[in-house]
Design a protein around this motif. Structure first.
Motif, PDB file in Angstrom:
ATOM      1  N   ILE A 261       8.389  19.959  -1.091  1.00  0.00           N
ATOM      2  CA  ILE A 261       9.594  19.136  -0.897  1.00  0.00           C
ATOM      3  C   ILE A 261       9.259  17.715  -0.447  1.00  0.00           C
ATOM      4  O   ILE A 261       9.716  16.747  -1.054  1.00  0.00           O
ATOM      5  CB  ILE A 261      10.561  19.820   0.095  1.00  0.00           C
ATOM      6  CG1 ILE A 261      10.980  21.187  -0.479  1.00  0.00           C
ATOM      7  CG2 ILE A 261      11.804  18.940   0.342  1.00  0.00           C
ATOM      8  CD1 ILE A 261      11.997  21.943   0.316  1.00  0.00           C
ATOM      9  N   PHE A 262       8.462  17.575   0.624  1.00  0.00           N
ATOM     10  CA  PHE A 262       8.222  16.219   1.142  1.00  0.00           C
ATOM     11  C   PHE A 262       7.293  15.408   0.222  1.00  0.00           C
ATOM     12  O   PHE A 262       7.584  14.257  -0.104  1.00  0.00           O
ATOM     13  CB  PHE A 262       7.637  16.252   2.558  1.00  0.00           C
ATOM     14  CG  PHE A 262       8.564  16.856   3.594  1.00  0.00           C
ATOM     15  CD1 PHE A 262       9.940  16.861   3.408  1.00  0.00           C
ATOM     16  CD2 PHE A 262       8.052  17.401   4.763  1.00  0.00           C
ATOM     17  CE1 PHE A 262      10.801  17.409   4.356  1.00  0.00           C
ATOM     18  CE2 PHE A 262       8.901  17.943   5.723  1.00  0.00           C
ATOM     19  CZ  PHE A 262      10.277  17.957   5.526  1.00  0.00           C
TER      20      PHE A 262
ATOM     21  N   MET B 232       0.840  -1.203   0.000  1.00  0.00           N
ATOM     22  CA  MET B 232       0.000   0.000   0.000  1.00  0.00           C
ATOM     23  C   MET B 232       0.877   1.257   0.000  1.00  0.00           C
ATOM     24  O   MET B 232       1.760   1.396   0.825  1.00  0.00           O
ATOM     25  CB  MET B 232      -0.874  -0.005   1.259  1.00  0.00           C
ATOM     26  CG  MET B 232      -2.038   0.928   1.135  1.00  0.00           C
ATOM     27  SD  MET B 232      -3.175   0.746   2.510  1.00  0.00           S
ATOM     28  CE  MET B 232      -3.823  -0.892   2.236  1.00  0.00           C
ATOM     29  N   GLN B 233       0.631   2.126  -0.953  1.00  0.00           N
ATOM     30  CA  GLN B 233       1.539   3.264  -1.135  1.00  0.00           C
ATOM     31  C   GLN B 233       0.950   4.594  -0.653  1.00  0.00           C
ATOM     32  O   GLN B 233      -0.273   4.729  -0.562  1.00  0.00           O
ATOM     33  CB  GLN B 233       1.872   3.400  -2.617  1.00  0.00           C
ATOM     34  CG  GLN B 233       2.815   2.314  -3.080  1.00  0.00           C
ATOM     35  CD  GLN B 233       2.744   2.122  -4.567  1.00  0.00           C
ATOM     36  OE1 GLN B 233       1.773   2.518  -5.219  1.00  0.00           O
ATOM     37  NE2 GLN B 233       3.759   1.499  -5.123  1.00  0.00           N
ATOM     38  N   ILE B 234       1.834   5.522  -0.424  1.00  0.00           N
ATOM     39  CA  ILE B 234       1.405   6.890  -0.123  1.00  0.00           C
ATOM     40  C   ILE B 234       0.969   7.498  -1.459  1.00  0.00           C
ATOM     41  O   ILE B 234       1.785   7.632  -2.380  1.00  0.00           O
ATOM     42  CB  ILE B 234       2.565   7.723   0.476  1.00  0.00           C
ATOM     43  CG1 ILE B 234       3.078   7.084   1.775  1.00  0.00           C
ATOM     44  CG2 ILE B 234       2.130   9.163   0.684  1.00  0.00           C
ATOM     45  CD1 ILE B 234       4.353   7.713   2.332  1.00  0.00           C
ATOM     46  N   ALA B 235      -0.331   7.806  -1.583  1.00  0.00           N
ATOM     47  CA  ALA B 235      -0.828   8.324  -2.866  1.00  0.00           C
ATOM     48  C   ALA B 235      -0.805   9.845  -2.899  1.00  0.00           C
ATOM     49  O   ALA B 235      -0.466  10.438  -3.920  1.00  0.00           O
ATOM     50  CB  ALA B 235      -2.240   7.811  -3.110  1.00  0.00           C
ATOM     51  N   GLN B 236      -1.177  10.473  -1.761  1.00  0.00           N
ATOM     52  CA  GLN B 236      -1.266  11.941  -1.784  1.00  0.00           C
ATOM     53  C   GLN B 236      -1.024  12.517  -0.389  1.00  0.00           C
ATOM     54  O   GLN B 236      -1.560  11.996   0.602  1.00  0.00           O
ATOM     55  CB  GLN B 236      -2.671  12.358  -2.263  1.00  0.00           C
ATOM     56  CG  GLN B 236      -2.740  13.822  -2.606  1.00  0.00           C
ATOM     57  CD  GLN B 236      -4.176  14.317  -2.785  1.00  0.00           C
ATOM     58  OE1 GLN B 236      -5.138  13.676  -2.367  1.00  0.00           O
ATOM     59  NE2 GLN B 236      -4.302  15.472  -3.396  1.00  0.00           N
ATOM     60  N   ILE B 237      -0.223  13.564  -0.334  1.00  0.00           N
ATOM     61  CA  ILE B 237       0.002  14.272   0.948  1.00  0.00           C
ATOM     62  C   ILE B 237      -0.474  15.709   0.769  1.00  0.00           C
ATOM     63  O   ILE B 237      -0.026  16.403  -0.143  1.00  0.00           O
ATOM     64  CB  ILE B 237       1.488  14.268   1.352  1.00  0.00           C
ATOM     65  CG1 ILE B 237       2.009  12.828   1.441  1.00  0.00           C
ATOM     66  CG2 ILE B 237       1.684  14.996   2.679  1.00  0.00           C
ATOM     67  CD1 ILE B 237       3.455  12.703   1.897  1.00  0.00           C
TER      68      ILE B 237
ATOM     69  N   GLN C 250      11.566   8.666   6.930  1.00  0.00           N
ATOM     70  CA  GLN C 250      12.427   9.462   7.813  1.00  0.00           C
ATOM     71  C   GLN C 250      13.674   9.932   7.067  1.00  0.00           C
ATOM     72  O   GLN C 250      14.091  11.079   7.195  1.00  0.00           O
ATOM     73  CB  GLN C 250      12.878   8.614   9.021  1.00  0.00           C
ATOM     74  CG  GLN C 250      11.773   8.285  10.002  1.00  0.00           C
ATOM     75  CD  GLN C 250      11.355   9.500  10.810  1.00  0.00           C
ATOM     76  OE1 GLN C 250      12.174  10.147  11.431  1.00  0.00           O
ATOM     77  NE2 GLN C 250      10.083   9.814  10.779  1.00  0.00           N
ATOM     78  N   ALA C 251      14.270   9.025   6.310  1.00  0.00           N
ATOM     79  CA  ALA C 251      15.511   9.360   5.596  1.00  0.00           C
ATOM     80  C   ALA C 251      15.250  10.439   4.538  1.00  0.00           C
ATOM     81  O   ALA C 251      16.047  11.366   4.367  1.00  0.00           O
ATOM     82  CB  ALA C 251      16.095   8.106   4.952  1.00  0.00           C
ATOM     83  N   VAL C 252      14.108  10.328   3.859  1.00  0.00           N
ATOM     84  CA  VAL C 252      13.756  11.348   2.860  1.00  0.00           C
ATOM     85  C   VAL C 252      13.623  12.710   3.544  1.00  0.00           C
ATOM     86  O   VAL C 252      14.201  13.713   3.105  1.00  0.00           O
ATOM     87  CB  VAL C 252      12.431  10.974   2.151  1.00  0.00           C
ATOM     88  CG1 VAL C 252      11.831  12.177   1.446  1.00  0.00           C
ATOM     89  CG2 VAL C 252      12.656   9.831   1.166  1.00  0.00           C
ATOM     90  N   MET C 253      12.895  12.756   4.665  1.00  0.00           N
ATOM     91  CA  MET C 253      12.658  14.055   5.318  1.00  0.00           C
ATOM     92  C   MET C 253      13.936  14.602   5.946  1.00  0.00           C
ATOM     93  O   MET C 253      14.136  15.812   6.001  1.00  0.00           O
ATOM     94  CB  MET C 253      11.524  13.924   6.335  1.00  0.00           C
ATOM     95  CG  MET C 253      10.174  13.708   5.670  1.00  0.00           C
ATOM     96  SD  MET C 253       8.788  13.941   6.778  1.00  0.00           S
ATOM     97  CE  MET C 253       8.851  12.456   7.781  1.00  0.00           C
ATOM     98  N   ALA C 254      14.823  13.695   6.398  1.00  0.00           N
ATOM     99  CA  ALA C 254      16.069  14.148   7.039  1.00  0.00           C
ATOM    100  C   ALA C 254      16.979  14.877   6.055  1.00  0.00           C
ATOM    101  O   ALA C 254      17.851  15.646   6.467  1.00  0.00           O
ATOM    102  CB  ALA C 254      16.813  12.959   7.652  1.00  0.00           C
TER     103      ALA C 254
END
Ligand code: MUC
Ligand code: MG
Length: 366
Positions: free
Chosen positions: A69-70, A1-6, A86-90
């Motif tokens: 960005i995120f 299951m993927q993150i589709a939209q933020i 976490q690694a992406v946001m860091a």
């Protein structure tokens, strides 16, 4: 299951009781609600409080960093890949509360997918948190009246007194009036939001030494390292790091270099994933922690309850969970209640951060 939209949704709700403290004041909650939708249509939520005087973030900067960005980097990742997120946001420095909210909204999705309360997934230590209430700047007698009212109405028996004023006698008197009026069994501690110098803080500690205060948070600017270390070494009560420890690395640095000997953990800035790492570090080092407040809404506060109740180390002390009572309204769909000085963890899949969509429509800024 993927993150589709933020999505990052700015909204504004006034405070019925504005809060004043040494680094600023709040009159309205101009926060950002984070909404994450998965490829299967599961939706997770979290709240983000802009605190320019603490983290340098504003409502606009939070929306921008999340949307520009995120979101482009996180969309498409599996919801289960929390460490990848976490690694992406860091890779982006600072922006603490924006990162914290994305993490909490992801955990909300996870809990909903697995059909379990997130507090169980994190640790499942308890079903509740004891509540500490934060008292902003007011004349001493008004502070006491308020604390007595909170104790009577909600059973709250732990109070954080905002300090850091000049002349120092204002805060010394406030602490004394509270101690005399509340009796010796009520827990009282101070938070100066960097308002004093190290020497002024030392003087206040001398003048309040007989009051049984349990600790002093962020007395001065921790970047003035020698003054801060001298204070920590000499103080009879713990000196807590709050805004000087806004992430895992800085929490460790403050403890290891003698800038503090107690840690405030705030889910509003380190979410659940990084907060859990801070708690693990603190527990291993023999350093106490407590769950702090970012003048959170109920959506922010329920996340703190869920996290604080999950671990023995965070459950030991009362968490700062009640300042949503100062707000004129709230977005949460399932309101919190405080009884006998406690908030129960909501027994729902996820975090319990679901908003009432009609209220969101009424308060959103765009
Ligand atoms: C605290 O502990 O410092 C002050 C500003 C804010 O956002 O949270 C507070 C409480
Ligand atoms: Mg603080």
């Amino acid at each position: 299951m993927q993150i589709a939209q933020i999505e990052a949704i700015p909204y504004t709700i006034p405070y019925s009781t504005p809060l004043h403290f040494a680094s600023g004041a709040v009159h309205e909650a101009n926060h950002v609600l984070v909404r994450i939708e998965t490829s299967d249509g599961v939706v997770g939520w979290a709240d983000t409080p802009p605190r320019p005087y603490t983290y340098g973030e504003t409502q606009k900067s939070i929306v921008a960093v999340i949307e520009d960005i995120f979101a482009p980097q996180l969309e498409g990742l599996s919801v289960f890949d929390r460490e990848k997120a976490q690694a992406v946001m860091a890779r982006t420095i600072h922006n603490e509360t924006a990162k914290g909210a994305v993490d909490i909204a992801l955990w909300d999705c996870l809990g909903k997918i697995l059909g379990r309360p997130v507090t169980e997934l994190l640790g499942g230590f308890s079903d509740h948190m004891r509540v500490s209430h934060m008292l902003g700047f007011k004349p001493a007698q008004e502070l006491l009246d308020l604390a007595l009212e909170f104790r009577e109405t909600y059973g709250i028996d732990t109070f954080k007194l905002k300090t850091g004023r000049r002349p120092l006698s204002l805060d010394v008197e406030a602490a004394r009036v509270l101690r005399e009026g509340l009796g010796e069994d009520t827990e009282i501690y101070m938070d100066s939001n960097r308002g004093w110098s190290a020497n002024e803080a030392a003087e206040v500690l001398r003048r309040t030494a007989d009051l049984g205060l349990s600790f002093l948070e962020e007395p001065d600017d921790a970047r003035e390292v020698l003054g801060r270390r001298r204070l920590v070494e000499k103080s009879a009560i713990p000196i807590a790091a709050d805004e000087s420890a806004p992430n895992m690395g800085e929490a460790a640095r403050e403890i290891l270099t003698g800038g503090a000997n107690l840690l405030c953990v705030k889910t509003a800035r380190t979410g659940f994933t990084e907060s859990a790492k801070i708690v693990g570090f603190a527990q291993a080092a023999g350093v106490d922690v407590y769950v702090g407040n970012q003048i959170d809404t109920q959506i922010g506060s329920v996340a703190s309850v869920v996290f604080g109740a999950a671990f023995e180390h965070t459950h030991r002390r009362a968490g700062e969970l009640s300042n949503y009572l100062d707000m004129a309204d709230d977005l949460i769909a399932r309101p919190l209640t405080i009884a006998d000085g406690k908030i129960m963890v909501p027994d729902v899949p996820g975090v319990g951060t679901e908003p009432d969509l009609e209220k969101l429509a009424a308060h959103r800024d765009r």
